[in-house]
Design a protein around this motif. Sequence first.
Motif, short mmCIF file in Angstrom:
data_model
loop_
_atom_site.label_atom_id
_atom_site.label_comp_id
_atom_site.label_asym_id
_atom_site.label_seq_id
_atom_site.Cartn_x
_atom_site.Cartn_y
_atom_site.Cartn_z
N CYS A 1 -7.33 2.10 -6.17
CA CYS A 1 -6.61 0.85 -5.93
C CYS A 1 -5.41 0.73 -6.87
CB CYS A 1 -7.54 -0.35 -6.15
SG CYS A 1 -9.09 -0.26 -5.24
N TYR A 2 -4.38 0.07 -6.38
CA TYR A 2 -3.17 -0.18 -7.16
C TYR A 2 -2.77 -1.64 -7.00
CZ TYR A 2 -2.60 4.92 -7.23
OH TYR A 2 -2.78 6.26 -7.40
N LEU A 3 -2.02 -2.14 -7.99
CA LEU A 3 -1.37 -3.44 -7.87
C LEU A 3 0.13 -3.21 -7.93
CD1 LEU A 3 -1.48 -6.55 -7.78
CD2 LEU A 3 -1.56 -6.53 -10.27
N PHE A 4 0.84 -3.63 -6.86
CA PHE A 4 2.29 -3.53 -6.81
C PHE A 4 2.90 -4.91 -7.09
CE2 PHE A 4 2.57 0.13 -3.42
CZ PHE A 4 1.95 1.00 -4.32
N GLY B 1 3.02 -10.12 -5.89
CA GLY B 1 2.13 -8.97 -5.99
C GLY B 1 1.36 -8.72 -4.71
N ILE B 2 0.81 -7.50 -4.59
CA ILE B 2 -0.05 -7.17 -3.46
C ILE B 2 -0.96 -6.02 -3.87
CG2 ILE B 2 1.42 -5.41 -2.37
CD1 ILE B 2 0.74 -6.83 0.34
N GLU B 3 -2.19 -6.01 -3.34
CA GLU B 3 -3.12 -4.92 -3.63
C GLU B 3 -2.91 -3.78 -2.64
OE1 GLU B 3 -7.90 -3.94 -4.11
OE2 GLU B 3 -7.26 -5.96 -3.53
N VAL B 4 -3.07 -2.55 -3.12
CA VAL B 4 -2.89 -1.35 -2.31
C VAL B 4 -4.10 -0.46 -2.51
CG1 VAL B 4 -1.40 0.63 -1.85
CG2 VAL B 4 -0.40 -1.52 -2.69
N THR B 5 -4.62 0.12 -1.43
CA THR B 5 -5.80 0.98 -1.54
C THR B 5 -5.57 2.31 -0.83
OG1 THR B 5 -6.81 0.05 0.46
CG2 THR B 5 -7.36 -1.00 -1.64
N ALA B 6 -6.32 3.31 -1.29
CA ALA B 6 -6.32 4.64 -0.66
C ALA B 6 -7.74 5.18 -0.73
CB ALA B 6 -5.35 5.57 -1.38
#
Length: 348
Positions: free
Chosen positions: A36-39, A46-51
């Motif tokens: 997970c990342y926070l951009f 902000g927005i959460e990003v997942t892979a």
Amino acid sequence: MQHIRLSEIKKQQRPIPLQIRVIKRWILTGTRQEICYLFVDKHGDGIEVTADIDQKDYFESIIEVQSCYTVSKYVVIGNRSFMPVLKHEASLKIGKKAIFEPLLADDIPDHFFQFASYDELDNRMTLPKQLTDFIGIVEKNYQWTTNTGKTLRKINLKDIRLVQITLWPDKRHLVGDNVVRGDILAITSTMVTEYDALKQLESTYSTEIFVNPTFTDVQEHVCRYCMNAIIVDETATTNAVFFNDVMTDLLGVTCDDMVNLHGHDDPKIPPPHMLSKIGVPMMFNLAIKPDRSIIVNKATEISMPTPTTTNLTPQTPDPKSLAIKRHMTKKTKHTIECDTTSVLQGFT
């Protein structure tokens, strides 16, 4: 090239290039493992990003925390329905088709907070149980061992009311014994619970901690009064806590002005504005908490007859000479409120 603001992203929309900074990375474990990342963008959104976790090595090789990128070919999905990191209707999913082009951008913040107030904590305990950022003044910091042998870190924070932080074993290293009473502590991504009428902020996989943060945009949260004081009447002497609104009304100076205009920036040395209130008779409205701690809800100076004296040294009024008035105004399951006429004896 067209770009979109993170706050304007709607779930299932087509991907429009983003200009962002990667604020942090964490691994979500459990039944569904993800990286997970926070951009964050230049607007502070902000927005959460997942892979998928099996792409962890790939993304760690192309994405560096605190670096800026133009990002394209991502997929927009709905935000988490349980324990989302931040308030947003959408989140992003990235795979190996996503493109990260390095970007030079000094106008994108290098941090991200969505601080909740104490009054918002009750709502954070209901679905979707959004994770919570919080800031307060350290009252107590200690280690605690559970019945199962786990060693945790407990920190009591003062805001409007007392809040307790629990750092589980994987996060307890974030705070050491060098964090002491009076320090400012900001914590991110905590789960709000309650035990014995005390709000608890429990660490999660994405929790970070900042001690005495110096970010310009959090100074409004940092510059707040929280003073321990001694008040006395004819029956007893007791400790009480004055929080921001009460002290601002009493002194006629905001905490921010006290620090930045008057230069009183040492939290352990009361400024002259406060010292001038020692010995002054006041009417206090007090809240007595279940743990027997006392919070001052309101403090109003009252006039007393001036005694005739030849001694030029200012004297502290004799508490026994005051007309003591105590009036019970409210009683609930958790809190008792009352009014009392007393003297502010000193700050601790």
